[in-house]
Design a protein around this motif. Structure first.
Motif, PDB file in Angstrom:
ATOM      1  N   GLN A 362      47.279  55.654  42.153  1.00 56.33           N
ATOM      2  CA  GLN A 362      46.622  55.017  41.019  1.00 56.33           C
ATOM      3  C   GLN A 362      47.163  53.614  40.785  1.00 56.33           C
ATOM      4  O   GLN A 362      46.402  52.685  40.485  1.00 56.33           O
ATOM      5  CB  GLN A 362      46.803  55.878  39.769  1.00 56.33           C
ATOM      6  CG  GLN A 362      45.957  57.145  39.750  1.00 56.33           C
ATOM      7  CD  GLN A 362      46.264  58.037  38.574  1.00 56.33           C
ATOM      8  OE1 GLN A 362      47.196  57.771  37.809  1.00 56.33           O
ATOM      9  NE2 GLN A 362      45.494  59.111  38.420  1.00 56.33           N
ATOM     10  N   ALA A 363      48.479  53.453  40.919  1.00 54.62           N
ATOM     11  CA  ALA A 363      49.072  52.123  40.738  1.00 54.62           C
ATOM     12  C   ALA A 363      48.568  51.151  41.801  1.00 54.62           C
ATOM     13  O   ALA A 363      48.228  50.003  41.503  1.00 54.62           O
ATOM     14  CB  ALA A 363      50.592  52.227  40.791  1.00 54.62           C
ATOM     15  N   VAL A 364      48.481  51.612  43.054  1.00 54.18           N
ATOM     16  CA  VAL A 364      47.974  50.754  44.133  1.00 54.18           C
ATOM     17  C   VAL A 364      46.509  50.419  43.903  1.00 54.18           C
ATOM     18  O   VAL A 364      46.071  49.272  44.094  1.00 54.18           O
ATOM     19  CB  VAL A 364      48.171  51.453  45.491  1.00 54.18           C
ATOM     20  CG1 VAL A 364      47.503  50.649  46.600  1.00 54.18           C
ATOM     21  CG2 VAL A 364      49.648  51.636  45.796  1.00 54.18           C
ATOM     22  N   ALA A 365      45.714  51.399  43.469  1.00 51.77           N
ATOM     23  CA  ALA A 365      44.293  51.170  43.236  1.00 51.77           C
ATOM     24  C   ALA A 365      44.072  50.161  42.109  1.00 51.77           C
ATOM     25  O   ALA A 365      43.182  49.306  42.190  1.00 51.77           O
ATOM     26  CB  ALA A 365      43.599  52.488  42.910  1.00 51.77           C
ATOM     27  N   LYS A 366      44.877  50.242  41.046  1.00 57.52           N
ATOM     28  CA  LYS A 366      44.744  49.290  39.948  1.00 57.52           C
ATOM     29  C   LYS A 366      45.062  47.867  40.403  1.00 57.52           C
ATOM     30  O   LYS A 366      44.369  46.913  40.042  1.00 57.52           O
ATOM     31  CB  LYS A 366      45.669  49.693  38.797  1.00 57.52           C
ATOM     32  CG  LYS A 366      45.219  50.939  38.048  1.00 57.52           C
ATOM     33  CD  LYS A 366      46.190  51.290  36.940  1.00 57.52           C
ATOM     34  CE  LYS A 366      45.746  52.539  36.190  1.00 57.52           C
ATOM     35  NZ  LYS A 366      46.708  52.933  35.129  1.00 57.52           N
ATOM     36  N   ASP A 367      46.119  47.719  41.210  1.00 62.38           N
ATOM     37  CA  ASP A 367      46.476  46.393  41.712  1.00 62.38           C
ATOM     38  C   ASP A 367      45.379  45.831  42.610  1.00 62.38           C
ATOM     39  O   ASP A 367      45.029  44.644  42.517  1.00 62.38           O
ATOM     40  CB  ASP A 367      47.798  46.462  42.484  1.00 62.38           C
ATOM     41  CG  ASP A 367      48.974  46.806  41.589  1.00 62.38           C
ATOM     42  OD1 ASP A 367      48.849  46.604  40.351  1.00 62.38           O
ATOM     43  OD2 ASP A 367      49.995  47.292  42.106  1.00 62.38           O
ATOM     44  N   GLU A 368      44.829  46.668  43.486  1.00 63.14           N
ATOM     45  CA  GLU A 368      43.758  46.211  44.358  1.00 63.14           C
ATOM     46  C   GLU A 368      42.509  45.827  43.570  1.00 63.14           C
ATOM     47  O   GLU A 368      41.852  44.822  43.862  1.00 63.14           O
ATOM     48  CB  GLU A 368      43.406  47.320  45.373  1.00 63.14           C
ATOM     49  CG  GLU A 368      44.483  47.583  46.401  1.00 63.14           C
ATOM     50  CD  GLU A 368      44.609  46.464  47.405  1.00 63.14           C
ATOM     51  OE1 GLU A 368      43.632  45.720  47.584  1.00 63.14           O
ATOM     52  OE2 GLU A 368      45.692  46.317  47.998  1.00 63.14           O
ATOM     53  N   PHE A 369      42.197  46.611  42.556  1.00 59.13           N
ATOM     54  CA  PHE A 369      41.003  46.338  41.758  1.00 59.13           C
ATOM     55  C   PHE A 369      41.162  45.043  40.964  1.00 59.13           C
ATOM     56  O   PHE A 369      40.234  44.225  40.886  1.00 59.13           O
ATOM     57  CB  PHE A 369      40.743  47.506  40.806  1.00 59.13           C
ATOM     58  CG  PHE A 369      39.502  47.356  39.973  1.00 59.13           C
ATOM     59  CD1 PHE A 369      38.244  47.518  40.540  1.00 59.13           C
ATOM     60  CD2 PHE A 369      39.578  47.023  38.622  1.00 59.13           C
ATOM     61  CE1 PHE A 369      37.093  47.366  39.781  1.00 59.13           C
ATOM     62  CE2 PHE A 369      38.436  46.873  37.868  1.00 59.13           C
ATOM     63  CZ  PHE A 369      37.196  47.048  38.439  1.00 59.13           C
ATOM     64  N   SER A 370      42.351  44.817  40.390  1.00 60.22           N
ATOM     65  CA  SER A 370      42.573  43.590  39.608  1.00 60.22           C
ATOM     66  C   SER A 370      42.559  42.360  40.500  1.00 60.22           C
ATOM     67  O   SER A 370      41.981  41.326  40.149  1.00 60.22           O
ATOM     68  CB  SER A 370      43.903  43.684  38.857  1.00 60.22           C
ATOM     69  OG  SER A 370      44.973  43.898  39.765  1.00 60.22           O
ATOM     70  N   SER A 371      43.172  42.456  41.704  1.00 58.58           N
ATOM     71  CA  SER A 371      43.148  41.311  42.620  1.00 58.58           C
ATOM     72  C   SER A 371      41.749  41.036  43.129  1.00 58.58           C
ATOM     73  O   SER A 371      41.348  39.890  43.327  1.00 58.58           O
ATOM     74  CB  SER A 371      44.097  41.573  43.794  1.00 58.58           C
ATOM     75  OG  SER A 371      43.681  42.715  44.519  1.00 58.58           O
ATOM     76  N   TYR A 372      40.948  42.093  43.329  1.00 56.57           N
ATOM     77  CA  TYR A 372      39.557  41.926  43.767  1.00 56.57           C
ATOM     78  C   TYR A 372      38.753  41.204  42.695  1.00 56.57           C
ATOM     79  O   TYR A 372      37.988  40.275  42.987  1.00 56.57           O
ATOM     80  CB  TYR A 372      38.968  43.302  44.047  1.00 56.57           C
ATOM     81  CG  TYR A 372      37.489  43.290  44.390  1.00 56.57           C
ATOM     82  CD1 TYR A 372      37.051  43.024  45.675  1.00 56.57           C
ATOM     83  CD2 TYR A 372      36.530  43.554  43.417  1.00 56.57           C
ATOM     84  CE1 TYR A 372      35.705  43.022  45.998  1.00 56.57           C
ATOM     85  CE2 TYR A 372      35.182  43.550  43.720  1.00 56.57           C
ATOM     86  CZ  TYR A 372      34.776  43.289  45.004  1.00 56.57           C
ATOM     87  OH  TYR A 372      33.439  43.280  45.302  1.00 56.57           O
ATOM     88  N   ASN A 373      38.923  41.586  41.429  1.00 57.92           N
ATOM     89  CA  ASN A 373      38.187  40.941  40.339  1.00 57.92           C
ATOM     90  C   ASN A 373      38.579  39.474  40.181  1.00 57.92           C
ATOM     91  O   ASN A 373      37.740  38.606  39.976  1.00 57.92           O
ATOM     92  CB  ASN A 373      38.422  41.687  39.027  1.00 57.92           C
ATOM     93  CG  ASN A 373      37.629  42.978  38.949  1.00 57.92           C
ATOM     94  OD1 ASN A 373      36.647  43.145  39.661  1.00 57.92           O
ATOM     95  ND2 ASN A 373      38.068  43.900  38.109  1.00 57.92           N
TER      96      ASN A 373
END
Length: 387
Positions: A362-373
């Motif tokens: 979940q922590a990795v997914a949140k970081d990836e999603f924020s960097s993508y946005n």
């Protein structure tokens, strides 16, 4: 149809439900009696026809080479790889001495995956594209052949199919690999190498052709020297041409997603050394189990947990090296087979361990999603292109 094995057994009320898998006759699979199959609902999946294969893999290759205007790219995805796959499957049939001669769509997809490793911008000519195709075909199919006659027959197949579809002579495309005054032979094709390790300090390593064997030898010797400096157990190796070719093959396997290899050879032939060197060249961690007298299935499962948490949970690229002398139980092979097919082992983790894994993901997914946005807010054109 022949039985491969029961994949799962569940129950509905008092009636058990059996789910099995079957395949065409080969590799020692026994015929199932009709008196047994009449009690089951048999679902059959037929082999894909040529049009389906062209549509699936052709769409992938066309997307990757979307800026290439050469029509040879179309021939590559429509005919060349498919023809070789069909000819190899029908020519090299499994026998008791060659039970591993079983080719399926996974091999076809590995050829396409290998071609996609080279960036579109790096393919400057049709000749280079044909050399890339030859290299990937050889690595996927040729490396599995264990007989000189089979290798010679495979060379003839490749030469016939490649020249027909690419409309180029192999002697011309591979002229830099053949010494002056000699004819092209299967041994010369072994010097056709692609890799991403020629520039060790590069920020982004590019999978590209390596044309000079002397340069490759110097680079691998540099990697070996650096490995001996930082490693506790040094390797005193003589890097002759045949060994460098094997290191290059292992490096290619590590480059691909879900890459795995079975290294066969006599004791002391350098299988472990080649793997260690290739793992260091790719900046991968090497994981090995330590077998003791009391080592059993429980310790094996604990080691599997460690390597999977290291690779998946911590995100560290890892090479899992398992020796034939370390296989103390047949269940080890079954677990490796399950890992290669599904990427997971059933009932491996406890509920507490599963919760820990979910938190990390979940922590990795949140970081990836924020960097993508953030990246797409700053570049609206990139967002429309990706969509």
């Amino acid at each position: 149809m022949e039985s491969v094995g029961v994949r799962g057994v569940t129950s509905i009320g008092l009636f058990p439900l059996f789910v099995g898998a079957m395949a065409p006759p080969s590799a020692g699979r026994n015929t199932i009696c009709g008196r047994f199959t009449r009690h089951l609902n048999v679902l059959c999946i037929d082999a894909f026809d040529d049009g389906t294969l062209d549509r699936i893999f052709g769409a992938i290759v066309n997307w990757h080479f979307s800026t290439q205007e050469e029509s040879t790219v179309q021939q590559l995805q429509r005919a060349s790889s498919r023809e070789v796959y069909k000819l190899v499957s029908s020519t090299f049939l499994p026998t008791p001495a060659k039970s591993h001669y079983v080719f399926n769509l996974r091999d076809f997809s590995r050829v396409i995956s290998g071609i996609l490793l080279v960036p579109n911008s790096a393919l400057s000519s049709v000749e280079k594209l044909m050399r890339l195709w030859l290299h990937e075909i050889y690595r996927v199919f040729h490396d599995r052949l264990c007989d000189d006659n089979d290798r010679s027959e495979f060379f003839k197949i490749i030469k016939r199919v490649g020249e027909k579809n690419f409309r180029l002579r192999m002697e011309t495309v591979l002229a830099h690999l053949v010494p002056e005054g000699e004819d092209l032979t299967p041994l010369h094709v072994n010097n056709l190498i692609f890799g991403d390790y020629m520039i060790p300090d590069a920020e982004e390593k590019v999978y590209d052709e390596i044309q000079d064997m002397s340069d490759l030898t110097q680079v691998v010797e540099t990697y070996l020297h650096e490995y001996n400096v930082v490693s506790k157990s040094t390797m005193s190796l003589v890097l002759f041409q045949y060994m460098i070719q094997h290191v290059a093959r292992i490096s290619r396997v590590l480059k691909q997603n879900s890459g795995h290899a079975l290294l066969i050879g006599f004791a002391g032939s350098g299988r472990q050394s080649c793997t260690k060197l290739a793992a260091y060249m790719a900046s991968y961690d090497l994981f090995k189990i330590e077998v003791t007298k009391t080592y059993g299935v429980t310790e094996w499962r604990d080691d599997i947990k460690k390597v999977m948490m290291k690779a998946g949970g911590d995100g560290k690229p890892t090479v899992f090296l398992l020796l034939d002398t370390q296989i103390k139980d047949e269940s080890f092979i079954e677990d490796v087979n399950t890992l290669l097919n599904t990427g997971d082992l059933p009932n491996l983790y406890t509920n507490e361990e599963k919760a820990e894994i979910l938190e990390k993901i979940q922590a990795v997914a949140k970081d990836e999603f924020s960097s993508y946005n953030c990246s797409h807010r700053s570049d609206p054109g990139r967002r429309s292109q990706s969509v």
